[in-house]
Design a protein around this motif. Structure first.
Motif, PDB file in Angstrom:
ATOM      1  N   ARG A 129      45.042  39.501  42.605  1.00 35.56           N
ATOM      2  CA  ARG A 129      45.407  38.993  41.731  1.00 35.56           C
ATOM      3  C   ARG A 129      46.404  37.681  41.550  1.00 35.56           C
ATOM      4  NH1 ARG A 129      46.329  40.695  35.944  1.00 35.56           N
ATOM      5  NH2 ARG A 129      45.832  42.631  36.737  1.00 35.56           N
ATOM      6  N   ARG A 130      46.961  38.126  42.941  1.00 34.25           N
ATOM      7  CA  ARG A 130      48.261  36.697  43.147  1.00 34.25           C
ATOM      8  C   ARG A 130      47.916  35.492  43.386  1.00 34.25           C
ATOM      9  NH1 ARG A 130      52.991  37.231  47.331  1.00 34.25           N
ATOM     10  NH2 ARG A 130      53.830  38.005  45.444  1.00 34.25           N
ATOM     11  N   GLU A 131      46.293  35.911  44.126  1.00 35.00           N
ATOM     12  CA  GLU A 131      45.029  34.254  44.530  1.00 35.00           C
ATOM     13  C   GLU A 131      45.178  33.810  43.221  1.00 35.00           C
ATOM     14  OE1 GLU A 131      43.818  35.660  49.106  1.00 35.00           O
ATOM     15  OE2 GLU A 131      43.187  36.184  47.250  1.00 35.00           O
ATOM     16  N   PHE A 132      44.138  34.492  42.385  1.00 41.83           N
ATOM     17  CA  PHE A 132      43.471  34.397  41.104  1.00 41.83           C
ATOM     18  C   PHE A 132      44.999  33.749  40.528  1.00 41.83           C
ATOM     19  CE2 PHE A 132      42.822  35.434  36.513  1.00 41.83           C
ATOM     20  CZ  PHE A 132      41.927  34.828  36.578  1.00 41.83           C
ATOM     21  N   GLU A 133      45.967  34.261  40.275  1.00 40.64           N
ATOM     22  CA  GLU A 133      47.065  33.332  39.198  1.00 40.64           C
ATOM     23  C   GLU A 133      47.839  31.755  40.310  1.00 40.64           C
ATOM     24  OE1 GLU A 133      48.158  33.772  36.302  1.00 40.64           O
ATOM     25  OE2 GLU A 133      46.764  36.343  35.931  1.00 40.64           O
ATOM     26  N   ARG A 134      47.800  32.147  41.378  1.00 37.81           N
ATOM     27  CA  ARG A 134      48.099  30.833  42.182  1.00 37.81           C
ATOM     28  C   ARG A 134      46.898  29.716  41.343  1.00 37.81           C
ATOM     29  NH1 ARG A 134      51.163  26.880  42.428  1.00 37.81           N
ATOM     30  NH2 ARG A 134      52.799  28.586  42.637  1.00 37.81           N
ATOM     31  N   MET A 135      45.323  30.522  42.185  1.00 37.85           N
ATOM     32  CA  MET A 135      44.235  29.310  41.751  1.00 37.85           C
ATOM     33  C   MET A 135      43.999  28.619  39.821  1.00 37.85           C
ATOM     34  SD  MET A 135      39.788  30.275  41.145  1.00 37.85           S
ATOM     35  CE  MET A 135      40.314  30.793  40.167  1.00 37.85           C
ATOM     36  N   ARG A 136      44.694  30.216  38.662  1.00 40.67           N
ATOM     37  CA  ARG A 136      45.016  29.632  37.497  1.00 40.67           C
ATOM     38  C   ARG A 136      46.211  27.969  37.517  1.00 40.67           C
ATOM     39  NH1 ARG A 136      45.933  33.707  33.401  1.00 40.67           N
ATOM     40  NH2 ARG A 136      46.219  32.431  31.855  1.00 40.67           N
ATOM     41  N   MET A 137      47.025  28.870  37.575  1.00 34.91           N
ATOM     42  CA  MET A 137      48.345  27.928  37.634  1.00 34.91           C
ATOM     43  C   MET A 137      48.103  26.194  37.900  1.00 34.91           C
ATOM     44  SD  MET A 137      50.050  28.875  36.010  1.00 34.91           S
ATOM     45  CE  MET A 137      49.554  30.230  34.407  1.00 34.91           C
ATOM     46  N   ASP A 138      47.012  26.069  38.899  1.00 37.56           N
ATOM     47  CA  ASP A 138      47.264  25.377  39.615  1.00 37.56           C
ATOM     48  C   ASP A 138      46.106  24.224  39.157  1.00 37.56           C
ATOM     49  OD1 ASP A 138      48.452  25.792  42.306  1.00 37.56           O
ATOM     50  OD2 ASP A 138      46.781  26.269  44.141  1.00 37.56           O
ATOM     51  N   ALA A 139      44.818  24.856  38.939  1.00 34.57           N
ATOM     52  CA  ALA A 139      43.776  24.582  37.456  1.00 34.57           C
ATOM     53  C   ALA A 139      44.256  23.923  36.406  1.00 34.57           C
ATOM     54  CB  ALA A 139      43.334  25.690  37.042  1.00 34.57           C
TER      55      ALA A 139
END
Length: 81
Positions: free
Chosen positions: A59-69
């Protein structure tokens, strides 16, 4: 409406509880959709359906990827105007 024992209170209570559960479920769904909380659930379901052997992001990696995008999009953070 009367229940088998002749009381209507139990039937009304059951109907109210059923309606409250339905409204609560809808409200939970709505809040999860608006806040984006359900995006990770959709991601994991889709990733596992496409290839069960693929490593799914935490979840943390997913949220980081989402915020970067979101940060890399033009006009991101500009608000409504």
């Amino acid at each position: 409406m009367t229940a088998t024992n002749g009381t209507t209170g139990a039937v009304r209570t059951t109907a109210v509880a059923r309606t409250a559960r339905r409204v609560g479920g809808w409200l939970r769904w709505y809040v999860r959709e608006v806040t984006g909380e359900s995006a990770y659930d959709r991601y994991t379901a889709r990733a596992r359906a496409q290839d069960p052997t693929v490593r799914v992001l935490s979840r943390r990696e997913f949220e980081r990827m989402r915020m970067d995008a979101r940060a890399s999009e033009p006009g991101a953070g500009a608000g409504c105007c």
